[in-house]
Design a protein around this motif. Structure first.
Motif, PDB file in Angstrom:
ATOM      1  N   LEU A 181       0.706  -1.164   0.294  1.00 44.26           N
ATOM      2  CA  LEU A 181       0.189   0.179   0.403  1.00 44.26           C
ATOM      3  C   LEU A 181       1.014   1.118  -0.468  1.00 44.26           C
ATOM      4  O   LEU A 181       2.107   0.994   0.289  1.00 44.26           O
ATOM      5  CB  LEU A 181      -1.071   0.338   1.797  1.00 44.26           C
ATOM      6  N   PRO A 182       0.781   2.807  -0.431  1.00 41.92           N
ATOM      7  CA  PRO A 182       1.310   3.156  -0.549  1.00 41.92           C
ATOM      8  C   PRO A 182       1.785   4.069   0.812  1.00 41.92           C
ATOM      9  O   PRO A 182       0.543   3.205   2.246  1.00 41.92           O
ATOM     10  CB  PRO A 182       0.540   4.536  -1.197  1.00 41.92           C
TER      11      PRO A 182
ATOM     12  N   GLU B 251       1.727   6.556   1.874  1.00 40.88           N
ATOM     13  CA  GLU B 251       0.289   7.851   1.900  1.00 40.88           C
ATOM     14  C   GLU B 251      -1.208   7.294   2.741  1.00 40.88           C
ATOM     15  O   GLU B 251      -1.294   7.598   4.071  1.00 40.88           O
ATOM     16  CB  GLU B 251       0.298   8.753   1.099  1.00 40.88           C
ATOM     17  N   ALA B 252      -1.191   6.278   2.249  1.00 37.03           N
ATOM     18  CA  ALA B 252      -2.593   5.223   2.451  1.00 37.03           C
ATOM     19  C   ALA B 252      -2.237   4.630   4.178  1.00 37.03           C
ATOM     20  O   ALA B 252      -3.259   4.761   4.518  1.00 37.03           O
ATOM     21  CB  ALA B 252      -2.909   3.913   1.589  1.00 37.03           C
ATOM     22  N   ILE B 253      -1.383   4.124   4.495  1.00 40.59           N
ATOM     23  CA  ILE B 253      -0.789   3.951   6.282  1.00 40.59           C
ATOM     24  C   ILE B 253      -1.117   4.998   6.946  1.00 40.59           C
ATOM     25  O   ILE B 253      -1.828   4.412   7.617  1.00 40.59           O
ATOM     26  CB  ILE B 253       0.551   2.949   5.742  1.00 40.59           C
TER      27      ILE B 253
ATOM     28  N   ALA C 218      -2.453   7.589   6.839  1.00 42.76           N
ATOM     29  CA  ALA C 218      -3.912   7.907   6.461  1.00 42.76           C
ATOM     30  C   ALA C 218      -4.843   6.639   7.305  1.00 42.76           C
ATOM     31  O   ALA C 218      -5.093   6.727   8.586  1.00 42.76           O
ATOM     32  CB  ALA C 218      -4.425   7.847   5.721  1.00 42.76           C
ATOM     33  N   ALA C 219      -4.953   5.570   7.172  1.00 42.80           N
ATOM     34  CA  ALA C 219      -5.061   4.796   8.262  1.00 42.80           C
ATOM     35  C   ALA C 219      -4.852   4.062   9.328  1.00 42.80           C
ATOM     36  O   ALA C 219      -5.459   3.775  10.539  1.00 42.80           O
ATOM     37  CB  ALA C 219      -4.692   3.354   7.892  1.00 42.80           C
TER      38      ALA C 219
ATOM     39  N   SER D 141       0.022  13.202   8.141  1.00 43.03           N
ATOM     40  CA  SER D 141       0.605  12.673   6.896  1.00 43.03           C
ATOM     41  C   SER D 141       1.604  11.393   6.661  1.00 43.03           C
ATOM     42  O   SER D 141       2.177  11.304   7.628  1.00 43.03           O
ATOM     43  CB  SER D 141       1.511  13.975   6.301  1.00 43.03           C
ATOM     44  N   ALA D 142       2.076  11.649   5.649  1.00 44.23           N
ATOM     45  CA  ALA D 142       3.170  10.515   5.295  1.00 44.23           C
ATOM     46  C   ALA D 142       4.435  10.624   5.741  1.00 44.23           C
ATOM     47  O   ALA D 142       5.180   9.703   6.728  1.00 44.23           O
ATOM     48  CB  ALA D 142       3.674   9.649   3.960  1.00 44.23           C
TER      49      ALA D 142
END
Length: 55
Positions: free
Chosen positions: A17-18, A20-22, A24-25, A30-31
């Motif tokens: 997963l990107p 950035e998605a991790i 957010a989750a 932010s990343a």
């Protein structure tokens, strides 16, 4: 913070997963914030962690 980072580690070990998605989750803004806390607490970057432990 420990729980957020543990969740991030689990996601990094799974399907790609990107970051950035991790972030957010896991509740990071932010990343960059994820990377900062990951390196400060675990002594490595999310990318390096994924390369070593990812599936």
């Amino acid at each position: 913070m420990a729980e957020r980072l543990a969740h991030a580690r689990g996601l990094l070990e799974g399907p790609p997963l990107p970051v950035e998605a991790i972030a957010a989750a896991c509740g990071f803004n932010s990343a960059a914030v994820l990377r900062h806390h990951f390196r400060a607490r675990l002594g490595t970057s999310p990318a390096a962690y994924r390369a070593r432990f990812g599936g």
